[in-house]
Design an enzyme around this catalytic site. Structure first.
Site, PDB file in Angstrom:
ATOM      1  N   HIS A  72     -19.814 -50.313  -5.928  1.00  0.00           N
ATOM      2  CA  HIS A  72     -18.829 -49.840  -4.945  1.00  0.00           C
ATOM      3  C   HIS A  72     -19.517 -49.535  -3.610  1.00  0.00           C
ATOM      4  O   HIS A  72     -20.448 -48.746  -3.569  1.00  0.00           O
ATOM      5  CB  HIS A  72     -18.108 -48.589  -5.462  1.00  0.00           C
ATOM      6  CG  HIS A  72     -17.052 -48.910  -6.477  1.00  0.00           C
ATOM      7  ND1 HIS A  72     -16.050 -48.049  -6.812  1.00  0.00           N
ATOM      8  CD2 HIS A  72     -16.842 -50.024  -7.217  1.00  0.00           C
ATOM      9  CE1 HIS A  72     -15.262 -48.606  -7.719  1.00  0.00           C
ATOM     10  NE2 HIS A  72     -15.737 -49.801  -7.989  1.00  0.00           N
ATOM     11  N   TYR A 205     -10.069 -40.267  -3.446  1.00  0.00           N
ATOM     12  CA  TYR A 205     -10.054 -38.804  -3.505  1.00  0.00           C
ATOM     13  C   TYR A 205      -8.869 -38.354  -2.656  1.00  0.00           C
ATOM     14  O   TYR A 205      -8.865 -38.569  -1.438  1.00  0.00           O
ATOM     15  CB  TYR A 205     -11.347 -38.234  -2.926  1.00  0.00           C
ATOM     16  CG  TYR A 205     -12.573 -38.465  -3.785  1.00  0.00           C
ATOM     17  CD1 TYR A 205     -13.244 -39.683  -3.774  1.00  0.00           C
ATOM     18  CD2 TYR A 205     -13.067 -37.450  -4.611  1.00  0.00           C
ATOM     19  CE1 TYR A 205     -14.368 -39.891  -4.556  1.00  0.00           C
ATOM     20  CE2 TYR A 205     -14.199 -37.648  -5.398  1.00  0.00           C
ATOM     21  CZ  TYR A 205     -14.843 -38.863  -5.367  1.00  0.00           C
ATOM     22  OH  TYR A 205     -15.953 -39.063  -6.144  1.00  0.00           O
ATOM     23  N   PRO A 298     -17.438 -31.554 -10.436  1.00  0.00           N
ATOM     24  CA  PRO A 298     -17.539 -33.014 -10.493  1.00  0.00           C
ATOM     25  C   PRO A 298     -17.125 -33.753  -9.217  1.00  0.00           C
ATOM     26  O   PRO A 298     -17.271 -34.966  -9.145  1.00  0.00           O
ATOM     27  CB  PRO A 298     -16.595 -33.387 -11.641  1.00  0.00           C
ATOM     28  CG  PRO A 298     -15.629 -32.256 -11.726  1.00  0.00           C
ATOM     29  CD  PRO A 298     -16.377 -31.033 -11.305  1.00  0.00           C
ATOM     30  N   LYS A 302     -22.056 -35.935  -9.145  1.00  0.00           N
ATOM     31  CA  LYS A 302     -23.512 -35.786  -9.111  1.00  0.00           C
ATOM     32  C   LYS A 302     -24.177 -35.366 -10.413  1.00  0.00           C
ATOM     33  O   LYS A 302     -25.401 -35.443 -10.534  1.00  0.00           O
ATOM     34  CB  LYS A 302     -23.886 -34.732  -8.039  1.00  0.00           C
ATOM     35  CG  LYS A 302     -23.624 -35.186  -6.630  1.00  0.00           C
ATOM     36  CD  LYS A 302     -24.574 -36.300  -6.244  1.00  0.00           C
ATOM     37  CE  LYS A 302     -24.216 -36.920  -4.922  1.00  0.00           C
ATOM     38  NZ  LYS A 302     -24.483 -38.335  -4.869  1.00  0.00           N
ATOM     39  N   TYR A 390     -23.294 -39.016  -0.809  1.00  0.00           N
ATOM     40  CA  TYR A 390     -22.583 -39.616  -1.943  1.00  0.00           C
ATOM     41  C   TYR A 390     -23.430 -40.693  -2.618  1.00  0.00           C
ATOM     42  O   TYR A 390     -23.507 -40.744  -3.850  1.00  0.00           O
ATOM     43  CB  TYR A 390     -21.235 -40.187  -1.477  1.00  0.00           C
ATOM     44  CG  TYR A 390     -20.278 -40.426  -2.624  1.00  0.00           C
ATOM     45  CD1 TYR A 390     -19.329 -39.471  -2.987  1.00  0.00           C
ATOM     46  CD2 TYR A 390     -20.344 -41.600  -3.381  1.00  0.00           C
ATOM     47  CE1 TYR A 390     -18.461 -39.674  -4.049  1.00  0.00           C
ATOM     48  CE2 TYR A 390     -19.482 -41.816  -4.444  1.00  0.00           C
ATOM     49  CZ  TYR A 390     -18.548 -40.850  -4.777  1.00  0.00           C
ATOM     50  OH  TYR A 390     -17.700 -41.055  -5.845  1.00  0.00           O
TER      51      TYR A 390
HETATM   52  C1  PHB Z   1     -15.213 -40.204 -13.021  1.00  0.00           C
HETATM   53  O1  PHB Z   1     -15.061 -41.435 -12.952  1.00  0.00           O
HETATM   54  O2  PHB Z   1     -15.135 -39.602 -14.086  1.00  0.00           O
HETATM   55  C2  PHB Z   1     -15.499 -39.467 -11.778  1.00  0.00           C
HETATM   56  C3  PHB Z   1     -15.652 -40.149 -10.588  1.00  0.00           C
HETATM   57  C4  PHB Z   1     -15.917 -39.459  -9.416  1.00  0.00           C
HETATM   58  C5  PHB Z   1     -16.003 -38.097  -9.444  1.00  0.00           C
HETATM   59  C6  PHB Z   1     -15.863 -37.405 -10.630  1.00  0.00           C
HETATM   60  C7  PHB Z   1     -15.607 -38.086 -11.798  1.00  0.00           C
HETATM   61  O3  PHB Z   1     -16.228 -37.424  -8.286  1.00  0.00           O
END
Ligand code: PHB
Ligand code: APR
Length: 396
Positions: A72, A205, A298, A302, A390
């Protein structure tokens, strides 16, 4: 039984450490309370920083990652009913993240340890750690446990506490020796795994007045989705219909053009959110790594990456010790790790603070959050800061 390094826990931290040590000719034994199947099926994180993926590839455990990992080059921040892309390619020097689930990382490492004849005890009971407290003492550290109906005592030079947040290593250190830094957030995430092709090529997000939502994925066939909920939310109150309805509302765009594809829900659960750090990450000959030493919310994706960066530092320090007898890197372990840990804590806290609804009555905070999102997506400097964190800060 003897080994050079006794490792408690077979999550990403314990298995990567055992693998890296093996490559340096250092023997280790891994002791895990759960079964291999349990550890491999546990639904966990799914985003690898480029540096984490490179480490796995360079050390020979990246074949499946290369085949199945989804690269990505950006993420989307969605707010006010519109999407705004953060382009890593442009903003983070061409670096990327790789979508590859933690349980596959763990399975690949189990295979590698097994192929190399590594000793891993699973379904161990009554695990306890001893004699690690005095760096100059003649007694060697020991790990006691039961496995296969027998009691075992493993004598080692060092113990790596890779047993996660609820493990026994951290609580075995005298309380007065550690300082804990902790923040618990007033919300959790309700997460689902769904048999539905991801409705976006990249992660979304979303900030919404009803609360945060995240669209992620595990593969081209499986979506991973989350909605912000109460920290003690009763999953029983969330029918599949209600979950999808909430996801449609929070992820929806103002023009109504974006469509969320539904599918059978394979798994659902609620996780609380906290930030936690223990200092130092070492006591005598016991070294804490990964979730045993720190937890991040989460939102920044990280947790697994930080666990891997800890054990990379630890493996390097142990290699130096066994090669030259020098303890300087081992003595510096905690300091080196904590510099990164705190930067990642800051980033995870910041992403969390920007995207979640903290207090439904506080209109000021909500305006401030929207202003922050507007700034982050319109200022190159601000987007670049998000992007470089990120994809992963450089290793020390
Ligand atoms: C996930 O795919 O579980 C996931 C992805 C991004 C995040 C947290 C969890 O910031
Ligand atoms: N003895 C042996 N093993 C134990 C014990 C114990 N007393 N207690 C816990 N364990 C095991 C757990 O069953 C688990 O398999 O230790 C392992 C710890 O693994 P993780 O919790 O995955 O922690 P870590 O390896 O540090 O990886 C951190 O995992 O939880 C995610 O989001 C987190 O992605 C991050 C990553």
């Amino acid at each position: 039984m003897r080994t050079q390094v006794g490792i408690v826990g077979a999550g990403p931290a314990g298995l990567v450490l055992s693998h890296l040590l093996h490559l340096q000719g250092i023997d280790s034994v891994v002791i895990e309370t759960r079964s291999r199947q349990y550890v491999e099926e546990r639904v966990r994180a799914g985003v690898l920083e480029q540096g984490t993926a490179d480490l796995l590839t360079e050390t020979g455990v990246g074949a499946r990652l290369k085949r199945e990992g989804l690269i990505h080059h950006g993420i989307e921040l969605r707010f006010g009913g519109r999407g705004h892309r953060i382009d890593f390619q442009d903003l983070a020097g061409g670096r990327a993240v790789i979508i590859y689930p933690q349980n596959k990382v763990v399975a690949d490492l189990f295979d590698a340890r097994q192929a190399a004849g590594g000793r891993v005890f699973v379904e161990a009971e009554d695990v306890s750690v001893h004699d690690f407290d005095d760096a100059s003492s003649a007694a060697k550290p020991k790990i006691r446990f039961r496995a296969g109906g027998e009691s075992h005592e493993l004598t080692c030079d060092f113990i790596a506490g890779c047993d996660g947040f609820h493990g026994i290593c951290r609580p075995s250190i005298p309380a007065g020796a550690l300082t804990i830094y902790d923040r618990v957030y007033p919300f959790g995430w309700l997460g689902i795994l769904a048999e539905a092709p991801p409705s976006s090529d990249e992660l979304i997000y979303a900030y919404h007045e009803r609360g945060f939502a995240l669209l992620s994925m595990r593969s081209p066939e499986i979506s991973r989705l989350y909605v912000q909920c109460a920290p003690d939310e009763d999953i029983g109150n969330w029918s599949d219909e209600r979950i999808w309805q909430e996801l449609h509302i929070r992820l929806g765009t103002a023009d109504g053009k974006w469509k969320l594809t539904e599918g059978p829900i394979l798994q659902k659960g609620v996780t609380g959110m906290r930030s936690f750090v223990v200092e130092p990450m070492q006591y005598g000959r016991l070294f804490l790594a990964g979730d045993a030493a720190h937890i991040v919310p989460p939102t920044g994706a990280k947790g697994m990456n930080l666990a891997v960066s800890d054990v990379r530092v630890l493996a390097r320090a142990l290699a130096e010790f066994y090669k030259s007898g020098k303890r300087s890197l081992l003595e510096d372990y905690s300091r080196i790790c904590l510099r990164r840990v705190w930067k990642v804590q800051r980033f995870s806290w910041w992403m969390t603070s920007m995207l979640h609804l903290f207090d439904t009555d506080n209109a000021f905070d909500q305006r401030r959050q929207l202003a922050e999102l507007d700034y982050v997506t319109s200022s190159r400097a601000a987007s670049q800061s998000l992007a470089e964190n990120y994809v992963g800060l450089p290793m020390e």
